[in-house]
Design an enzyme around this catalytic site. Structure first.
Site, PDB file in Angstrom:
ATOM      1  N   LYS A 189       0.851  -1.187   0.000  1.00 56.65           N
ATOM      2  CA  LYS A 189       0.000   0.000   0.000  1.00 56.65           C
ATOM      3  C   LYS A 189       0.887   1.239   0.000  1.00 56.65           C
ATOM      4  CE  LYS A 189      -1.959   2.493   3.143  1.00 56.65           C
ATOM      5  NZ  LYS A 189      -1.933   3.828   2.430  1.00 56.65           N
ATOM      6  N   GLY A 242       7.754   5.172   7.164  1.00 57.90           N
ATOM      7  CA  GLY A 242       7.017   6.410   7.352  1.00 57.90           C
ATOM      8  C   GLY A 242       7.344   7.059   8.682  1.00 57.90           C
ATOM      9  N   GLY A 247       3.938   4.807  12.403  1.00 61.38           N
ATOM     10  CA  GLY A 247       4.604   3.528  12.618  1.00 61.38           C
ATOM     11  C   GLY A 247       4.205   2.884  13.938  1.00 61.38           C
ATOM     12  N   GLU A 264      10.692   1.245   9.448  1.00 64.77           N
ATOM     13  CA  GLU A 264      11.727   2.172   8.989  1.00 64.77           C
ATOM     14  C   GLU A 264      11.135   3.568   9.142  1.00 64.77           C
ATOM     15  OE1 GLU A 264      13.665   3.312   4.746  1.00 64.77           O
ATOM     16  OE2 GLU A 264      13.645   1.166   5.219  1.00 64.77           O
ATOM     17  N   CYS A 298      14.272  10.666   5.584  1.00 64.74           N
ATOM     18  CA  CYS A 298      14.428  10.207   6.965  1.00 64.74           C
ATOM     19  C   CYS A 298      15.853  10.358   7.463  1.00 64.74           C
ATOM     20  CB  CYS A 298      13.960   8.760   7.096  1.00 64.74           C
ATOM     21  SG  CYS A 298      14.804   7.604   6.002  1.00 64.74           S
ATOM     22  N   GLU A 394      11.118  15.848  14.392  1.00 62.69           N
ATOM     23  CA  GLU A 394      11.389  15.745  12.957  1.00 62.69           C
ATOM     24  C   GLU A 394      10.593  16.793  12.194  1.00 62.69           C
ATOM     25  OE1 GLU A 394      12.298  12.126   9.923  1.00 62.69           O
ATOM     26  OE2 GLU A 394      10.394  12.023  10.993  1.00 62.69           O
TER      27      GLU A 394
END
Length: 502
Positions: A189, A242, A247, A264, A298, A394
């Protein structure tokens, strides 16, 4: 800009897609049945198209199709044959290189020059794992009982993969290729905001000989489509790329279904520059670390730790250099930085910059930006400590927080003072210092006098809020297989006694 809608339809036709976004289930393009999802051009700020969320029923069909195809893929094809097909897929991706890259640039807002590189890397991923397909084997273990004991590495079955909007086609190849090499079926997806290149990639793979239904693409939303796939009995493992927030929800859902996961996630990577570094080299590296891809990476070097003796000089160099970077239309050959990929992320990045300014940061931004699009100018924040929100959270945009340090110990302490553990770098002419820092900083990937070099053959992943598991290199093969231990009693008399093996 109606010509951009026309371009979208033309590219979709070239790549064997329908007139709108459709899921690919059992080799067939299928319409969803859920709520409408809008695809917006992040540069022109127009609606490109809209489609219906895939939904739970179609997700279940995809899982069942993958389960049926996987049995044949694992048992009916030799490992060498699977590798041959994957080599054919790599060649087919290169045959469709330009339309794939242009479709990625249009929908995701990534500069076309970057998209071409990433499509080439997808072909490389299939070539690399094709070479592994017939080289997976177990080992013979000299157990003390005298049995012949050996292990097999077996495919898991069906894996469910969720990929992000910042690098759609790259992360699709990154996840699909190792899963296929190890004999698995796939349900994937992509982000509902950037689904098209993943569908196109799998259509290309099927045209090159990949069995239909082995890889199925779900175009839809996480709470509906994604949740249904996680819960389906056929799915044996969940792989997510993501944000840490999403996550965490995915990991909980997988755990509730008693399924393992690979995550990840994000990072706040420390890019450490010592006073003895080549400052011109370090400045260029720091710009690439945070500004390339509009900072939507990331591993972006979002914390720039600079020795106090060169802090002012280096930040001046970066602030001056960012005015020479070309911002513009992702489809323009000269563009080096495109817009933020979507409106929600644009609002988040802009809000973080405003909050940093309110917290007392010195904000130095690129002097001009294009009139159209979700553009955030490359920005350097100074005057904030490492516990500030800008240094701890982030941002996922072209924004770097520059923090001075006094010595090696302080640099390492600041680098590790974060909830993340994904990547980092050091710039120095002292070889001993470079290796000490590389060993001491908590990161799954670390660079010395460079930044952002990754390759499919090297393991990639992090720890803490950056996730767990590895998604590339030979380590990924372990994530997609399960070991089976086989015992053969080779003696003249059985060694089996009541309740134990003697």
């Amino acid at each position: 800009m109606p010509e951009r809608k026309t371009l979208l339809l033309s590219l979709m036709q070239d790549l064997g897609l329908g007139q709108t976004v459709q899921s690919l289930v059992g080799g067939q393009l299928r319409d969803g049945a859920g709520d409408a999802v809008v695809l917006e051009d992040p540069y022109a700020l127009i609606e490109l198209t809209r489609y219906a969320d895939c939904g739970a029923a179609l997700a279940a069909e995809a899982c069942e199709a993958a389960a049926a195809a996987q049995k044949e893929w694992a048992a009916g094809y030799s490992a060498a044959h699977r590798g041959d097909i994957m080599q054919d897929v790599a060649r087919a991706v290169l045959d469709h290189h330009e339309p794939l890259a242009r479709l990625e640039a249009l929908v995701a807002g990534k500069p076309i020059r970057d998209c071409r590189v990433e499509v080439s890397k997808v072909a490389e991923m299939f070539r690399y794992y094709a070479g592994w397909a017939d080289k997976l084997h177990g080992e013979v273990i000299p157990v003390p009982s005298g049995h012949l004991n050996y292990t097999l590495r077996e495919p898991l079955g069906v894996v469910f993969q969720i990929t992000p909007w910042n690098a759609p086609v790259f992360t699709a190849g990154w996840q699909i290729a190792p899963a296929l090499a190890t004999g698995n079926g796939v349900v994937i997806k992509p982000s509902e905001l950037t689904p098209l290149t993943t569908v196109a990639l799998v259509r290309i793979a099927e045209s090159a000989g990949l069995p239909e239904g082995l890889v199925n693409v779900l175009c839809g939303l996480g709470p509906t489509t994604g949740q249904a796939a996680i819960e389906h009995d056929a799915v044996r493992k969940v792989i997510f790329v993501g944000s840490p927030e999403t996550g965490s929800r995915v990991a909980v859902s997988a755990a509730q279904a008693l399924k393992p996961a690979v995550l990840e996630l994000g990072g706040k990577s420390a890019n450490i520059v010592f006073g003895d570094a080549n400052l011109k080299h370090a400045a260029l590296g720091a710009q690439a670390a945070i500004f390339s891809g509009a900072g939507q990476s990331c591993v972006a070097g979002s914390r720039l730790l600079v020795h106090h003796s060169v802090h002012a000089e280096l930040t001046d160099m970066i602030a001056t250099g960012m005015n020479a970077i070309n911002l513009g239309d992702p489809l323009d050959e000269a563009t080096e930085i495109g817009p933020i990929s979507n409106g929600r992320q644009f609002a988040h990045v802009s809000g973080m910059i405003n909050a940093a300014r309110d917290a007392g940061a010195q904000v130095r931004s690129r002097e001009t930006t294009p009139d159209s699009g979700y553009f955030v100018p490359p920005t350097v924040l100074s005057g904030l400590g490492n516990r500030s929100a800008a240094a701890q959270h982030e941002i996922f945009g072209p924004v770097v927080t520059a923090i001075p340090f006094a010595d090696e110990d302080e640099a390492i302490a600041i680098a590790n003072d974060t909830a993340f553990g994904l990547a980092g770098a050091v710039w120095t002419s002292d070889v001993g210092c470079a290796h000490r820092v590389a060993a001491a900083v908590r990161a799954g990937t670390f660079w010395i006098n460079s930044y952002k070099a990754i390759h499919v053959s090297s393991p990639f992943g992090g720890s803490l809020n950056s996730g767990f598991g590895r998604s590339s290199g030979s380590d990924a093969l372990m994530e997609y297989t399960s070991p089976k231990s086989v015992w053969l009693d080779s003696g003249k008399t059985p060694k089996i006694a009541f309740g134990y093996v003697s």
